[in-house]
Scaffold this active site. Sequence first.
Site, mmCIF file in Angstrom:
data_model
loop_
_atom_site.group_PDB
_atom_site.id
_atom_site.type_symbol
_atom_site.label_atom_id
_atom_site.label_comp_id
_atom_site.label_asym_id
_atom_site.label_seq_id
_atom_site.Cartn_x
_atom_site.Cartn_y
_atom_site.Cartn_z
ATOM 1 C CG HIS A 217 -0.371 0.208 2.525
ATOM 2 N ND1 HIS A 217 -0.485 1.392 3.207
ATOM 3 C CD2 HIS A 217 0.341 -0.622 3.316
ATOM 4 C CE1 HIS A 217 0.127 1.282 4.378
ATOM 5 N NE2 HIS A 217 0.634 0.070 4.464
ATOM 6 C CB CYS A 339 2.515 2.161 11.968
ATOM 7 S SG CYS A 339 2.364 2.062 10.176
#
Length: 402
Positions: A217, A339
């Site tokens: 991604h 993240c």
Amino acid sequence: MTDPATQRRVYLDHAATSPLTPAAAAAMIEHLSLVGNASSLHTSGRAARRVLEDAREELAAAFGAHPTEVVLTSGGTEADNLAVHGSWIARRAAGPGQPEGRPRVLVGPIEHHALHDLVPALERDGADVARVGVRPDGTVAADDLRAILAGAPGRATAVASLMWVNNETGAVQPVGVLAEACRSVGAWSHSDAVQAFGHVPFDFAASGLDMASVSAHKVGGPVGIGTLLVRREVSPAPVIFGGGQERGVRSGTLAPVLAAGFAAAATEAAAGLATRTARWQRLRDRLVTGLAHLPGARPHLPAEASPAILNVAFEGCEADDLLLLLDAAGIDASVGSACTAGVSATSHVLLAMGLAEEEARSSLRFSVGADTTEADVETLLAALPDALAKARRAGATGRPRG
């Protein structure tokens, strides 16, 4: 008042994720009706396996790897954990061909949270973790890397990991030196290449590395799939257990549809690299030039960096305040790694570079991608003066932010 949900947004957070490319979407749609587990032996299973293996071969060509070296994972985080944790498990104890064991792991202080947060767990399990230092520009000194691995402790190293391109600053690290130094002492080498592939020249075979992590991604592929490239003579131990898929090191039902989308995106990313990065460099240069006219804006400029990432400190404000004000103006940016479960914290990367806490907390990351335009950069530059003034007032008065 413009509805933020419907206005055309300026997306400058490609380092977090990039939109699915048309080629990746088309490849996935073609196979959405596919029925069958790729590990099954019947006709439907073999059809799924063909789609998967075709994608693996396409990925290998894009990465400069052999198809057997493409170990599919759920993404970069899993690939990083498998590479480092799995290598340490495989090599920590004495055994055949390994009379002394290799209990040491070498990592840098600027790694992604996938490895940064793995270190305490490794230490609790008994790993001897060595750390290489980082210079003020965000790069690891090649001589320090060589010295640590060449010394007596280096000969006990199971695996050394150094990210290829830093996800917060874009700094390119000396992974060639890492591979050479590891090879000289029998250690395995790994690089988190999630921000490298599709952004800087990348060839796994030529790199000399034993392992490298890539995520779909980040280059316009689907979320939920990535790869750990693993040289054929290297065998990290599994960190999850099941059916023994992917050379026995990564069990789990495979996803042919995601693999097809990943392969299409990777092929585009590799083929168009030179043209794309030249355009990104022009956009980055324009942003740096525009920031020079904005008092208190200080870009962090490594000597060698990905043209897709620019980290900027804005004196006198909290990055969170500025981020939300830009968001209200229709501009997406980031305070650093995405993240971290949506929780904003001071960047360990910037602190490791020697920035003071206040400066680290004032830094935003802007990252461009395939669909970023000159108009996007101009929109950002036009919005920054007002947003920055408001953010500074909020910080100075303690009034509610926004």
